[in-house]
Enzyme design. Sequence first.
Site, PDB file in Angstrom:
ATOM      1  CE  LYS A  58       4.564  -3.555   4.803  1.00 46.52           C
ATOM      2  NZ  LYS A  58       4.425  -3.586   6.133  1.00 46.52           N
ATOM      3  CE  LYS A  68       0.514   0.079   3.409  1.00 45.16           C
ATOM      4  NZ  LYS A  68       0.354  -1.302   4.557  1.00 45.16           N
ATOM      5  CB  ALA A  75      -3.176  -7.149   0.149  1.00 54.03           C
ATOM      6  CG  ASN A  76      -2.498  -2.692   4.500  1.00 52.59           C
ATOM      7  OD1 ASN A  76      -2.359  -1.769   3.972  1.00 52.59           O
ATOM      8  ND2 ASN A  76      -2.509  -2.682   6.034  1.00 52.59           N
ATOM      9  CD  GLU A 100       2.915  -6.819   5.418  1.00 48.58           C
ATOM     10  OE1 GLU A 100       1.906  -6.608   6.726  1.00 48.58           O
ATOM     11  OE2 GLU A 100       3.935  -6.659   5.139  1.00 48.58           O
ATOM     12  CD  GLU A 152       0.208  -5.638   9.773  1.00 49.35           C
ATOM     13  OE1 GLU A 152      -0.561  -4.573  10.163  1.00 49.35           O
ATOM     14  OE2 GLU A 152       0.184  -5.349   8.849  1.00 49.35           O
ATOM     15  CG  HIS A 196       2.980  -4.406  12.221  1.00 46.27           C
ATOM     16  ND1 HIS A 196       1.860  -3.920  12.927  1.00 46.27           N
ATOM     17  CD2 HIS A 196       2.499  -3.681  11.073  1.00 46.27           C
ATOM     18  CE1 HIS A 196       1.239  -2.559  12.978  1.00 46.27           C
ATOM     19  NE2 HIS A 196       1.956  -2.757  11.426  1.00 46.27           N
ATOM     20  CD  GLU A 214       6.608  -2.081   8.306  1.00 42.78           C
ATOM     21  OE1 GLU A 214       5.368  -1.996   7.359  1.00 42.78           O
ATOM     22  OE2 GLU A 214       5.635  -2.926   9.445  1.00 42.78           O
ATOM     23  CE1 TYR A 266       4.865   1.358   9.245  1.00 45.99           C
ATOM     24  CE2 TYR A 266       5.533   1.439  11.669  1.00 45.99           C
ATOM     25  CZ  TYR A 266       4.791   0.268  10.277  1.00 45.99           C
ATOM     26  OH  TYR A 266       4.004  -0.201  10.308  1.00 45.99           O
TER      27      TYR A 266
END
Length: 438
Positions: free
Chosen positions: A181, A183, A261-262, A286, A312, A369, A388, A390
């Site tokens: 994923k 941004k 796209a937050n 998203e 989220e 999330h 997810e 990170y």
Amino acid sequence: MKITAIREAAIPINSTLRNAVFDFSEMTTSVVAVITDVMREGRPVAGFAFNSTGRYACGAQMRERFIPRILKADPKSLVDASGENFDPEKILACMMQREKPGGHTERSVAIGTIEVACWDAVAKIAGKPLHAVLAERYNGGRVQDKVQCYVGGGWYEPGKGLKELQDEIRARLDQDYTTMKIKVGGAPASSKQGSRLRDANVRESGAAPPSAGVASASRVTSRKRVPVPPSGGAPAPPEDVKRVEAALEIVGSSDRLAVDANAGFDRARALSYALALKPYKLRWFEEPTDPLDFALLADVASVYDSPIGTGENLFSTQDVENLVRFSGLRADRDIIQIDVPQSYGIVQFSRTLEMLKRHGWERHSIFPHGGNQMTLAIVGGFGLGGCEAYPGVFGIFAGFADDAKVENGYLTLPERPGIGFEAQNALYAVMRDLAAAA
């Protein structure tokens, strides 16, 4: 049997990353230790948690209201029917005493973090991994041995261009992740499109104005809303589309790439991006809208056929129910991404799942999330769609056990009792010191 102390410390994330909306340079998180009088291997059992990432530390609410309520309660009122372990449902009810309905975010993160730490203690007292305890209670005893994981990456960073983005994706594929994923929304717009897309660039047939709220969402979704390009031809794709194409060159398949796209888009940008991204048939798009703009999300869903992910930044069962009632989301393809420690914790999450089931949503559509050990245990325990990850970001708060290994996009669930923070040496050092503090 009783909880003898609950401690919290605010720890900086120490990150220079940014998404389309904000950077993490000031971000902190609350680390919590719930200490009990139950002894295992010569030491009191302590449960740990932190409030995920993306929301600031919330120790003030904990210390002023929620910790005192637990410590003042009759210890017998917080244990299960067997008398041999704590009951997180009763602990949640204790924290919620004298709380007014609504206004969830003010308390949901603080309560959820403490509640998840209690679950860590419960599983340790039972001598089982948390995912196994949750499977027994909430998934008919179906204990999984592995969980699908995707990488939440593709962040904006100084000096990071398309080559660096592709290098990042190659590195994650080399680690045996299969889905990425990235941004969107933070790159400069192209010269044709510019950065001032306006509602005038979208003609709507029978549309309500942008200010139409949740109350009108059910009416809005019944109308035909057809965003079309501005006069002069289709809008030039945002610069971000070049990032998508560069990423697809590496992952090799559109169902292995999602974009996020937050929640940073207004109406014009959300619809423009939906139209620009639609041909790529991505794994999901998203948070194309503000979390509570259900009417706009319905508009996006009406023109974007591929899956949409969101949730989220909704922190209660009621908000998630409004999401599935009014946002035009489709249970056969879309993704819901609740952050469990930020949303009152695991007990309330089980209630949210029951509500979603009544609305026709299956567990495989839930991708919580947060790329951490807590989410991993929750996904495995409830039998959800995936987790997810990170890798390489958020310092000690990202990732899983130090010996965790991804195989073909799946992570094997640990067999250590509890959540398993003890196998994350750097993070556990902070938690251990907090538990030992006088």
